[in-house]
Enzyme design. Sequence first.
Site, short mmCIF file in Angstrom:
data_model
loop_
_atom_site.label_atom_id
_atom_site.label_comp_id
_atom_site.label_asym_id
_atom_site.label_seq_id
_atom_site.Cartn_x
_atom_site.Cartn_y
_atom_site.Cartn_z
N LYS A 58 15.94 47.02 -87.43
CA LYS A 58 16.29 47.85 -86.27
C LYS A 58 17.65 47.46 -85.70
N GLY A 187 12.18 54.10 -104.52
CA GLY A 187 11.14 54.30 -103.52
C GLY A 187 11.70 54.91 -102.25
N GLY A 189 10.08 55.48 -99.48
CA GLY A 189 9.12 55.24 -98.40
C GLY A 189 9.87 54.79 -97.17
N GLU A 210 12.60 58.40 -106.35
CA GLU A 210 11.20 58.34 -105.88
C GLU A 210 10.28 58.85 -106.99
N VAL A 244 11.21 55.80 -113.51
CA VAL A 244 12.25 54.79 -113.71
C VAL A 244 12.00 54.07 -115.03
N SER A 276 12.23 49.21 -103.15
CA SER A 276 11.32 49.31 -101.98
C SER A 276 10.14 50.18 -102.39
N ASP A 319 -1.12 42.13 -92.72
CA ASP A 319 -0.75 42.66 -94.05
C ASP A 319 -1.61 42.10 -95.17
N ALA A 327 3.31 45.94 -88.03
CA ALA A 327 3.26 44.78 -87.13
C ALA A 327 2.25 45.00 -86.00
N HIS A 451 11.96 66.21 -65.55
CA HIS A 451 12.98 67.12 -66.08
C HIS A 451 14.37 66.61 -65.73
P1 FAD Z 1 3.96 38.41 -91.79
O1 FAD Z 1 4.83 38.96 -90.74
O2 FAD Z 1 4.36 38.58 -93.20
O3 FAD Z 1 3.82 36.85 -91.47
C1 FAD Z 1 3.16 35.98 -92.30
C2 FAD Z 1 3.68 34.57 -92.04
O4 FAD Z 1 2.81 33.64 -92.68
C3 FAD Z 1 5.07 34.31 -92.62
O5 FAD Z 1 5.86 33.64 -91.66
C4 FAD Z 1 4.81 33.41 -93.82
O6 FAD Z 1 5.87 32.50 -94.06
C5 FAD Z 1 3.59 32.65 -93.33
N1 FAD Z 1 2.75 32.09 -94.38
C6 FAD Z 1 2.26 32.67 -95.49
N2 FAD Z 1 1.44 31.84 -96.16
C7 FAD Z 1 1.41 30.69 -95.45
C8 FAD Z 1 0.74 29.47 -95.60
N3 FAD Z 1 -0.12 29.26 -96.60
N4 FAD Z 1 0.96 28.50 -94.69
C9 FAD Z 1 1.80 28.69 -93.64
N5 FAD Z 1 2.45 29.84 -93.44
C10 FAD Z 1 2.25 30.83 -94.32
N6 FAD Z 1 6.22 47.16 -89.18
C11 FAD Z 1 6.25 47.84 -88.02
O7 FAD Z 1 5.21 47.98 -87.37
N7 FAD Z 1 7.41 48.38 -87.54
C12 FAD Z 1 8.59 48.26 -88.21
O8 FAD Z 1 9.61 48.76 -87.74
C13 FAD Z 1 8.58 47.55 -89.43
N8 FAD Z 1 9.72 47.40 -90.13
C14 FAD Z 1 9.71 46.69 -91.30
C15 FAD Z 1 10.89 46.59 -92.01
C16 FAD Z 1 10.91 45.91 -93.21
C17 FAD Z 1 12.20 45.80 -93.98
C18 FAD Z 1 9.71 45.29 -93.68
C19 FAD Z 1 9.71 44.50 -94.95
C20 FAD Z 1 8.53 45.39 -92.98
C21 FAD Z 1 8.52 46.11 -91.77
N9 FAD Z 1 7.34 46.27 -91.05
C22 FAD Z 1 7.36 46.99 -89.89
C23 FAD Z 1 6.06 45.69 -91.49
C24 FAD Z 1 5.79 44.39 -90.72
O9 FAD Z 1 6.87 43.50 -90.90
C25 FAD Z 1 4.49 43.76 -91.21
O10 FAD Z 1 3.45 44.71 -91.14
C26 FAD Z 1 4.13 42.56 -90.35
O11 FAD Z 1 5.14 41.58 -90.38
C27 FAD Z 1 2.81 41.94 -90.81
O12 FAD Z 1 2.50 40.85 -90.00
P2 FAD Z 1 1.61 39.63 -90.54
O13 FAD Z 1 1.49 38.72 -89.39
O14 FAD Z 1 0.39 40.16 -91.17
O15 FAD Z 1 2.47 38.96 -91.70
P1 NAI Z 2 6.17 52.45 -98.94
O1 NAI Z 2 4.76 52.39 -99.38
O2 NAI Z 2 6.48 52.98 -97.58
O3 NAI Z 2 7.01 53.34 -99.96
C1 NAI Z 2 7.08 53.03 -101.31
C2 NAI Z 2 7.57 54.25 -102.06
O4 NAI Z 2 7.90 53.86 -103.37
C3 NAI Z 2 6.51 55.34 -102.17
O5 NAI Z 2 7.07 56.58 -101.81
C4 NAI Z 2 6.11 55.29 -103.63
O6 NAI Z 2 5.70 56.54 -104.14
C5 NAI Z 2 7.39 54.82 -104.28
N1 NAI Z 2 7.20 54.14 -105.56
C6 NAI Z 2 6.26 53.20 -105.87
N2 NAI Z 2 6.43 52.78 -107.13
C7 NAI Z 2 7.52 53.44 -107.63
C8 NAI Z 2 8.19 53.42 -108.88
N3 NAI Z 2 7.82 52.61 -109.86
N4 NAI Z 2 9.25 54.24 -109.04
C9 NAI Z 2 9.67 55.06 -108.05
N5 NAI Z 2 9.06 55.12 -106.84
C10 NAI Z 2 8.00 54.31 -106.64
O7 NAI Z 2 6.75 50.97 -99.14
P2 NAI Z 2 8.08 50.27 -98.64
O8 NAI Z 2 9.10 51.27 -98.24
O9 NAI Z 2 8.38 49.26 -99.66
O10 NAI Z 2 7.60 49.55 -97.33
C11 NAI Z 2 6.49 48.66 -97.36
C12 NAI Z 2 5.72 48.74 -96.11
O11 NAI Z 2 6.41 48.06 -95.07
C13 NAI Z 2 5.54 50.13 -95.57
O12 NAI Z 2 4.48 50.82 -96.17
C14 NAI Z 2 5.22 49.86 -94.13
O13 NAI Z 2 3.87 49.52 -94.02
C15 NAI Z 2 6.08 48.65 -93.83
N6 NAI Z 2 7.30 49.09 -93.15
C16 NAI Z 2 7.19 49.70 -91.94
C17 NAI Z 2 8.30 50.15 -91.28
C18 NAI Z 2 8.12 50.87 -90.00
O14 NAI Z 2 7.03 50.84 -89.45
N7 NAI Z 2 9.15 51.53 -89.48
C19 NAI Z 2 9.64 49.95 -91.80
C20 NAI Z 2 9.65 49.33 -93.12
C21 NAI Z 2 8.52 48.90 -93.73
#
Ligand code: FAD
Ligand code: NAI
Length: 472
Positions: A58, A187, A189, A210, A244, A276, A319, A327, A451
């Site tokens: 963000k 991807g 997504g 995609e 792909v 992704s 997750d 999150a 408004h």
């Molecule tokens: P995580 O955030 O993955 O945290 C797990 C933690 O556990 C990590 O710090 C890891 O190091 C630690 N850990 C793992 N195993 C061990 C162990 N054995 N011992 C000690 N520590 C350990 N979600 C949204 O809602 N809004 C968004 O805008 C959004 N944007 C995203 C953008 C990107 C690029 C990505 C990749 C994800 C995004 N997400 C977003 C998804 C969101 O980040 C995850 O859903 C969220 O972080 C999950 O939280 P969690 O606590 O389950 O796991």
């Molecule tokens: P995603 O599940 O959102 O999208 C993956 C995309 O890749 C799908 O459209 C799928 O059809 C495509 N795909 C899968 N395998 C493929 C292949 N072999 N070739 C071509 N296309 C393929 O997953 P993404 O974008 O990696 O994000 C992971 C997760 O992280 C999201 O599902 C979401 O839960 C979380 N996230 C949330 C955000 C938010 O809330 N704003 C921002 C970023 C991530």
Amino acid sequence: MSKNFDVIVIGGGPGGYIAAIRAAQLGFNVACIDEWKNAKGGPALGGTCTNVGCIPSKALLQSSEHYDQASHHFADHGISVSGLEMDVGRMIARKDIVVKQNNDGIQYLFKKNKITFFHGRGTFAAAKDGGYEITVGEESLVGKHIVIATGSNARALPGTPFDEELVLSNDGALRVGAVPKKLGLIGSGVIGLEMGSVWRRLGAEVTILEGLPTFLGAVDEQIAKEAKKAFDKQGLKINLGVKVGEIKTGKKGVNIAYTDAKGEAQLLDVDKLIVSIGRVPNTIGLGAEVVGLALDERGAITVDGDCKTNLPNVWAVGDVVRGPMLAHKAEEEGVAVAERIAGQHGHVNFNTVPWVIYTNPEIAWVGQTEQQLKGAGRAYKAGTFPFLANGRARALGDTTGMVKMLADAATDEILGVHIVGPQASELIAECVMAMEFRASAEDIARICHAHPSLSESTKEAALAVDKRTLNF
Ligand code: FAD
Ligand code: NAI
């Protein structure tokens, strides 16, 4: 000597750190273990979300949006800019500061709530004293209750590991040092669209490949179509229905062979490739096998509706378990589990978990899509209101998109709300609350909205359900 705790949380992301805080608020003696390291090897609490997910993405979306506005839209307001430049290094450094503020904020919250933090990997060693022994390096901890919140990792394409230089996961995608001339993404997504948007705004030629033939299949079709129109106009190239093939990396970048939707062989040459294609639950090094913790076929920890695993007093959230990888979903589960440990009735309503994609236009929704309602044979009414007819949107100069409300044909209960357009991420909150209270469309239509505000579009969409919009 082991250190004893009522609750040990493994993982300090949004699922884990929030579970730890809620458990501490409820009077438990709590430890949280997290292994994430910052660039200096120190702790960096907040997990994927804070370090390489929600927060840094963000930050970059905001910086790149400012640049895009200055480049293309300030002139409409009579503001002329000359010599506009983008310092990518500074943008990345700002993002790192934002991340650190969040890391530090969680450390402060741990101190405030008297949570004992251990930096390192937590591993199940044995079932012990009616609880479980967890080791962190040389330390041995024993907890009566264990909450696992170990999150997820990026999924790699088979045969193409992430090198974070040319083939990037979300981690490398957030650290690119200069704008690539050509950027490929696999991807389309949530990550594909958000990260693709960042680098396109900064001048990269972005191509997304995609696999599925439909764009954003989980999103309401009408909304996805509107969003696709906007992305096409911006120049984000999204190729649907591709297969792909071989991916080669070399001095000149990345070469991707693929078959397009018509079955024709194609080649894409890019400077960098972001993969992704979804994320996989993370249980690496947890020692699940030591205590017989059950995983499902996807590698996620098996839990019931209350986040209970197959082991007594072992819980898992976020997750690493079923459900959307978001999150706020992880946080809600963390709170609910802490409350259940305290004998309370924690609850997560999956039907009202909102989704937001932070592109421009933003896409946000809650509840069911029109295609889901049709598939389920549910009788519904739909109301839409375009931002084009909203005074605030016109003043902002951002009239793309609409609010769409779906309500039960007989009871008028809101079943889903879908928004594409400005501030959709904020507008959806009112709709989530309405659905939590099982409001009808008429309830929203009767509420006084300020408004001029974008939120008037939500009210108008509610009026549209009853075919009586006032401003359209
Ligand atoms: P995580 O955030 O993955 O945290 C797990 C933690 O556990 C990590 O710090 C890891 O190091 C630690 N850990 C793992 N195993 C061990 C162990 N054995 N011992 C000690 N520590 C350990 N979600 C949204 O809602 N809004 C968004 O805008 C959004 N944007 C995203 C953008 C990107 C690029 C990505 C990749 C994800 C995004 N997400 C977003 C998804 C969101 O980040 C995850 O859903 C969220 O972080 C999950 O939280 P969690 O606590 O389950 O796991
Ligand atoms: P995603 O599940 O959102 O999208 C993956 C995309 O890749 C799908 O459209 C799928 O059809 C495509 N795909 C899968 N395998 C493929 C292949 N072999 N070739 C071509 N296309 C393929 O997953 P993404 O974008 O990696 O994000 C992971 C997760 O992280 C999201 O599902 C979401 O839960 C979380 N996230 C949330 C955000 C938010 O809330 N704003 C921002 C970023 C991530």
